[in-house]
Design a protein around this motif. Structure first.
Motif, PDB file in Angstrom:
ATOM      1  N   GLY A 333       0.807  -1.237   0.000  1.00 39.09           N
ATOM      2  CA  GLY A 333       0.000   0.000   0.000  1.00 39.09           C
ATOM      3  C   GLY A 333       0.830   1.272   0.000  1.00 39.09           C
ATOM      4  N   GLY A 334       2.128   1.191  -0.163  1.00 37.40           N
ATOM      5  CA  GLY A 334       2.996   2.371  -0.275  1.00 37.40           C
ATOM      6  C   GLY A 334       3.051   3.203   0.995  1.00 37.40           C
ATOM      7  N   LEU A 335       3.245   4.508   0.798  1.00 35.10           N
ATOM      8  CA  LEU A 335       3.440   5.440   1.915  1.00 35.10           C
ATOM      9  C   LEU A 335       2.285   5.402   2.924  1.00 35.10           C
ATOM     10  CD1 LEU A 335       5.009   7.778   3.233  1.00 35.10           C
ATOM     11  CD2 LEU A 335       3.822   9.340   1.703  1.00 35.10           C
ATOM     12  N   GLU A 336       1.069   5.434   2.406  1.00 34.31           N
ATOM     13  CA  GLU A 336      -0.131   5.450   3.262  1.00 34.31           C
ATOM     14  C   GLU A 336      -0.123   4.233   4.199  1.00 34.31           C
ATOM     15  OE1 GLU A 336      -3.546   7.431   4.340  1.00 34.31           O
ATOM     16  OE2 GLU A 336      -1.964   8.039   2.978  1.00 34.31           O
ATOM     17  N   ALA A 337       0.113   3.064   3.615  1.00 38.30           N
ATOM     18  CA  ALA A 337       0.110   1.821   4.409  1.00 38.30           C
ATOM     19  C   ALA A 337       1.269   1.835   5.405  1.00 38.30           C
ATOM     20  CB  ALA A 337       0.226   0.615   3.481  1.00 38.30           C
ATOM     21  N   GLY A 385       7.686   4.899   0.587  1.00 40.18           N
ATOM     22  CA  GLY A 385       7.011   3.870   1.391  1.00 40.18           C
ATOM     23  C   GLY A 385       7.962   2.985   2.187  1.00 40.18           C
ATOM     24  N   LEU A 386       9.253   3.274   2.145  1.00 39.76           N
ATOM     25  CA  LEU A 386      10.231   2.393   2.805  1.00 39.76           C
ATOM     26  C   LEU A 386      10.250   2.606   4.325  1.00 39.76           C
ATOM     27  CD1 LEU A 386      12.505   0.361   1.742  1.00 39.76           C
ATOM     28  CD2 LEU A 386      14.100   2.202   2.300  1.00 39.76           C
ATOM     29  N   ILE A 387      10.217   1.490   5.062  1.00 35.39           N
ATOM     30  CA  ILE A 387      10.311   1.557   6.534  1.00 35.39           C
ATOM     31  C   ILE A 387      11.583   0.828   6.947  1.00 35.39           C
ATOM     32  CG2 ILE A 387       9.250   0.762   8.701  1.00 35.39           C
ATOM     33  CD1 ILE A 387       6.555   1.044   7.367  1.00 35.39           C
TER      34      ILE A 387
END
Ligand SMILES: Cc1ncc(COP(=O)(O)O)c(C=O)c1O
Length: 408
Positions: A333-337, A385-387
């Protein structure tokens, strides 16, 4: 007291006993020498100390007994079981700094003069990248950034630039966990008469020893796994050219003023004693978590060098004892997720930094790498979106349960 002549052969024993000297008052631990200055018996003794004729402490920006123990312990770990060209135990000298960035500054300014170029890989800690891109050019030092995982590109950089004065490596690198081949790159740098420094923060000397491959300098943000408990900011520069370290590097360190302090050094000394056991637990947890995330339907990609899917798996396994405890991942889900997942965490902590007992998660694009332009970040694989996760030492089932509920 441990007998100095008794060989402490193991890494863990070296981490516990290395660098320790008997305290004059027989304290079990080297105390926090909270003293800014040191007295002389006579004026002549003061003169002898300043001229270097007599060993002894002068002023705590220059040296302090608690700091000395931390320095000698780190030097012992980075050279653990290594030999020099004559087959003798490898010598090195460490200088403790107020931060990892201060250690990088001493290394860069000590090795590069105006007109010289720094060669480095494109995936680095954001602060180092900013220093090289934004500060060094105003001192006449240009940075060449290329993909050093590709040896042809590294060779090309040397061919096209005759005035490369230093090569700076960070492996595994922040936050994509890209790894460069220390053996091959250091060989190439030597053929070109260029010195090499390596940021060993993610790996620690327990997992990787850059001196084994001929690196000239190793640096750490000791804030991370070496301290291990997140109790102090610090950095260290270790060099195998003892004359340079005691001379030019010491002079720079003293004049730039990025010295450490006895309280932080005390925390570091005691943190390092458990490095081996802590890293074993961190690494065990990380492997299980990487497998869990890799199989999770919400996860698009896991950057962990222990997974065969990571592009640098082979090179990491060639030069590291274990892939370590750092990883990053992207959600479908990218950045939002990603933001939702971070906000739902209940056990793991939302914060930057790494290497603590607690599992820490951060969002590099808006945190550690916010100073790096977006275009550059994207090119380096630091997507929005990277964590990034620093896997802690909690019971692994608890970390997995927290991640699982936060990914729902
Ligand atoms: C890999 C790496 N190198 C260097 C640094 C800089 O260290 P410090 O924050 O102690 O100055 C950091 C900080 O996060 C880091 O992660």
């Amino acid at each position: 007291m441990a007998d100095k002549n008794f060989p402490a052969a193991g890494f863990g024993s070296t981490a516990i006993h290395g660098g320790h000297r008997q305290d004059p008052n027989y304290a079990h631990l080297t105390p926090i020498y909270a003293s800014s200055t040191y007295v002389y018996d006579t004026a002549e003794q003061g003169m002898r100390r300043f001229s270097g004729q007599e060993e002894g402490y002068i002023y705590s920006r220059w040296g302090n007994p608690t700091i000395t123990e931390a320095q000698e312990k780190i030097a012992a770990l980075e050279t653990w079981q290594l030999k020099d060209e004559q087959g003798q135990p490898l010598q090195s000298e460490a200088i403790l700094h107020s931060s990892g960035m201060a250690a990088i500054c001493t290394m860069a300014l000590g090795n590069l003069k105006a007109g010289k170029k720094l060669l480095t890989h494109y995936s680095l800690y954001g602060g180092a990248q900013e220093l090289f891109d934004k500060i060094l050019p105003s001192y006449g030092i240009e940075t060449i950034v290329t993909d050093l995982r590709d040896l042809n590109k590294a060779e090309d950089a040397f061919k096209k630039n005759k005035n490369i004065g230093f090569m700076y490596l960070e492996t595994p690198a922040n936050p994509t966990l890209q790894c460069v081949d220390l053996e091959e790159l250091i060989k190439l740098a030597k053929e070109n008469g260029v010195k090499v420094g390596c940021d060993n923060t993610f790996a620690t000397p327990y997992l990787q020893q850059p001196f084994k491959y001929g690196a000239d300098f190793v640096m750490h943000s000791t804030t991370k796994f070496l301290n291990g408990h997140g109790t102090a900011i610090g950095g260290v520069l270790v060099g195998r050219d003892v004359t340079f370290m005691k001379g030019e590097a010491t002079k720079l360190h003293r004049l730039l003023g990025g010295n450490s302090n006895p309280f932080d050094a005390f925390l570091l000394v005691n943190g390092m004693k458990t490095l081996e056991v802590r890293m074993d637990r961190h690494c065990h947890n990380a492997m299980e978590i990487a497998n869990f995330l890799d199989a999770h339907p919400a996860v698009a990609k896991v950057n962990y060098t222990g997974l065969t899917s990571h592009a640098d798996h082979k090179v990491a396994m060639k030069q590291m004892r274990h892939p370590g405890a750092m990883m990053s991942f992207e959600l479908k889900g990218g950045l939002e997720a990603g933001i939702q997942c971070m906000n739902k965490l209940q056990l793991c902590l939302r914060t930057v930094s790494l290497g603590t007992c607690e599992t820490l998660l951060c969002h590099p694009a808006s945190m550690t790498h916010h100073g790096v332009p977006k275009e550059q970040r994207q090119q380096y694989g630091i997507t929005d979106g990277l964590i990034r996760m620093s896997v802690g030492m909690e019971n692994v089932a608890d970390i997995i349960n927290d991640l699982d509920q936060s990914l729902k």
